[in-house]
Scaffold this motif. Sequence first.
Motif, PDB file in Angstrom:
ATOM      1  N   ILE A 128       0.874  -1.152   0.003  1.00 53.85           N
ATOM      2  CA  ILE A 128       0.152   0.037  -0.039  1.00 53.85           C
ATOM      3  C   ILE A 128       0.913   1.255   0.040  1.00 53.85           C
ATOM      4  N   VAL A 129       0.878   2.141  -0.842  1.00 52.88           N
ATOM      5  CA  VAL A 129       1.705   3.506  -1.181  1.00 52.88           C
ATOM      6  C   VAL A 129       0.616   4.424  -0.996  1.00 52.88           C
ATOM      7  N   ILE A 172      -3.163   0.275  -3.642  1.00 54.46           N
ATOM      8  CA  ILE A 172      -2.553  -0.845  -3.413  1.00 54.46           C
ATOM      9  C   ILE A 172      -2.169  -1.449  -4.655  1.00 54.46           C
ATOM     10  N   LEU A 173      -0.851  -1.825  -4.489  1.00 51.85           N
ATOM     11  CA  LEU A 173       0.094  -2.533  -5.626  1.00 51.85           C
ATOM     12  C   LEU A 173       0.379  -4.046  -5.189  1.00 51.85           C
ATOM     13  N   PHE A 199       8.481  -0.578  -8.914  1.00 51.70           N
ATOM     14  CA  PHE A 199       6.695  -0.506  -9.164  1.00 51.70           C
ATOM     15  C   PHE A 199       6.595   1.234  -9.032  1.00 51.70           C
ATOM     16  N   THR A 200       5.544   1.489  -9.699  1.00 50.46           N
ATOM     17  CA  THR A 200       5.049   3.079  -9.799  1.00 50.46           C
ATOM     18  C   THR A 200       3.802   3.105  -9.417  1.00 50.46           C
ATOM     19  N   PHE A 201       3.434   4.277  -8.664  1.00 48.15           N
ATOM     20  CA  PHE A 201       2.136   4.838  -8.536  1.00 48.15           C
ATOM     21  C   PHE A 201       1.889   5.943  -8.762  1.00 48.15           C
ATOM     22  N   ASN A 223       5.584  13.317   3.625  1.00 46.82           N
ATOM     23  CA  ASN A 223       5.996  11.837   3.538  1.00 46.82           C
ATOM     24  C   ASN A 223       5.392  11.046   2.741  1.00 46.82           C
ATOM     25  N   ILE A 224       5.826   9.791   2.366  1.00 49.95           N
ATOM     26  CA  ILE A 224       5.093   8.765   1.583  1.00 49.95           C
ATOM     27  C   ILE A 224       5.274   7.578   2.551  1.00 49.95           C
ATOM     28  N   ARG A 225       4.146   6.969   2.797  1.00 50.93           N
ATOM     29  CA  ARG A 225       3.980   5.805   3.805  1.00 50.93           C
ATOM     30  C   ARG A 225       3.935   4.695   2.768  1.00 50.93           C
ATOM     31  N   LEU A 226       4.789   3.641   3.206  1.00 53.64           N
ATOM     32  CA  LEU A 226       4.594   2.005   2.491  1.00 53.64           C
ATOM     33  C   LEU A 226       4.176   1.123   3.704  1.00 53.64           C
ATOM     34  N   ARG A 227       3.374   0.320   3.101  1.00 50.54           N
ATOM     35  CA  ARG A 227       2.773  -0.705   4.021  1.00 50.54           C
ATOM     36  C   ARG A 227       2.605  -2.096   3.308  1.00 50.54           C
TER      37      ARG A 227
END
Length: 420
Positions: free
Chosen positions: A93-94, A130-131, A139-141, A157-161
């Motif tokens: 999840i980006v 969601i990727l 990968f790209t959003f 901020n960019i949050r990755l989960r």
Amino acid sequence: MKHKIGLVFRTVTILLLVTILFSYAMFQGGFVSWFLFYATLPLFLYMLGVVVYPMSKWHVERTFSKAVAQEGETITVDVHVKRKLPFPLFYCIVEEETPNSLRMSGRLRDKYKDMNASLKGRQEPPLKTILFPWFHTSFTFTYVFEEVSRGEHHFHNIRLRTGDIFGFVKKETTCDLHGSILVYPSQRDVHMQPSLSSYEEGSLQSKGTMKRDTSIVTGVREYVPGDRFSWVDWKTTAKQGTVMTKEFEQEKSANSLLIMDGTMDDHTDDLSYEGVVEFCASFLTSYGNSEADLTFVMIGQGVHYINEANRRGKNKALYQLAKVQPEKGDSFGEKLQKEQATLPINHVCYVVIKQLDEHVQQSIEWLKKRNSKVVLFLVMSEMKRDEEMEERLNQLSIKGIVANVMTENEMSHSAFEVKT
């Protein structure tokens, strides 16, 4: 800290479950117990792999389709994620924490249909998607801002989960990735209708000394030292109880002065403020073809003077207009009076305001005494026009000040039509 504690707790739980299943298979024996252990072992190992997988080493980059834009344009943002180890991840999840200022739609001239409305949009959750990267190392959003609003918008901020398939183990990392885009105010043509006086005709302004045509009386004003005795208007003096002198048609000044009201108070509408900024930007651009010098003065929390704003200082003036944001402070009338000593004289003054109170009226009348001409642009909602406002405008008109009231109707046109 809370997330780390939860991750430790889940790791201990996984190890405990593996230990329990292994102990059960050892003591119970048989095909079923060992089958259960070996069937679940890959899942537990994958969960442990997710726990130790170093997300903090991911390389995240944000790119904009354009770093400088104009209000109403579309900007595309790409978030690129790269990793070295192709560990299989079921999902990622980006989440992008976009600036609040970009959650307002520019909507160009449609936004002026109701100038009483607030320009600020509702607070929306951050943009996220969601990727499914699996073994991919990059990968790209991508997301799009349509009709971006004016201002300098900062991204942080960019949050990755991510996590395992069952959601038992969850990991996240936050990338402090700074970036910004600058959006200039929208600009339109400004069509100025000049006075019918021969002194106001023509596209170029006179470079010579100002002269008075004492055969053309344009108004009256209070007596100031230096006025001739023959200019006294005795009839108006008797009515007003103070010495009043006639005002005569003047040749255009070689230089002009644009003064912007950049202050903010509880009575100011967001759209009126944006209208003032947009008109000033349009005026600066339209004035660029003139050979005369234009000085731009923006009065807000501070006072900014920009010389030759129609030529060498134009980019600097537009940059200030792109960045300026409403901040509460002293009223425009009070600040303008404080700047009396520093403002140039014998200019053609263009004053762009969003409200006309007693202090502003007095300041504008003071400007008229020191300059050859004053043209007022009042950006406001039609609903706020009342008898008191009309009386103030009438008083300014009597003293030779040209007033343009720009309401929803005028602000919604494709070009500004004003009187000078």
